[in-house]
Design an enzyme around this catalytic site. Structure first.
Site, short mmCIF file in Angstrom:
data_model
loop_
_atom_site.label_atom_id
_atom_site.label_comp_id
_atom_site.label_asym_id
_atom_site.label_seq_id
_atom_site.Cartn_x
_atom_site.Cartn_y
_atom_site.Cartn_z
CG ASP A 6 -1.94 1.07 1.21
OD1 ASP A 6 -2.29 1.55 0.11
OD2 ASP A 6 -2.40 1.46 2.29
CB CYS A 59 -6.40 5.95 -1.33
SG CYS A 59 -5.12 6.99 -0.63
#
Length: 153
Positions: A6, A59
């Site tokens: 991530d 994101c």
């Protein structure tokens, strides 16, 4: 063996819930961190055992931070890694297919057709060859999962 990668990102995928992102976001931000994202993801792959799985996530909505990084990994690894189709593993997850084409646009709104065209002037360091989409059919980027907030409403 599993790795969740991530990576730091522009955060433009969180605009609905985090209004502070509006104030710090710029079109160039994704380009500025693209190389770092590739480096972190390559490190994640290097930690995998043969046959292991890595999930790469951001994101961000920006394909330069998403599919371009995945394509760069596939290109750099020369067939030693593959992009799996995870749709059957997560059948109820509302998602869109990954992008296979996109445009590279700088903060001034200029469209850049290819890497060589960006290598004149002071801003040439902003661009990396891996930001442009690969040739059609080279990598199955449609297997990437795009999770849009409105699909989860």
């Amino acid at each position: 063996d599993r790795v969740l990668c991530d990576v730091p990102c522009s955060g433009d995928g969180t605009l609905r819930k985090d209004v502070k992102v509006w104030h710090k976001w710029s079109p160039a931000f994704g380009m500025e961190i693209h190389s770092m994202q590739c480096q972190i993801a390559m490190r994640g792959l290097s930690l995998l055992k043969v046959g292991g799985l890595m999930a790469y996530s951001t994101c961000s909505f920006n394909p330069i931070e998403d599919e371009a990084v995945v394509a760069a990994l596939l290109g750099m690894c020369g067939g030693s890694v593959e992009l799996l189709d995870a749709s059957r593993l997560l059948p109820d997850l509302r998602r869109a297919k990954g992008f296979t084409t996109w445009e590279v646009i700088d903060e001034e709104g200029t469209h850049h057709a290819d890497f060589p065209s960006t290598q004149k002037g002071a801003r040439k360091r902003l661009f990396a060859k891996t930001m442009w989409p690969p040739k059609p059919g080279k990598h199955p980027l449609e297997r990437c999962l795009r999770l849009f907030p409105h699909l989860q409403d």
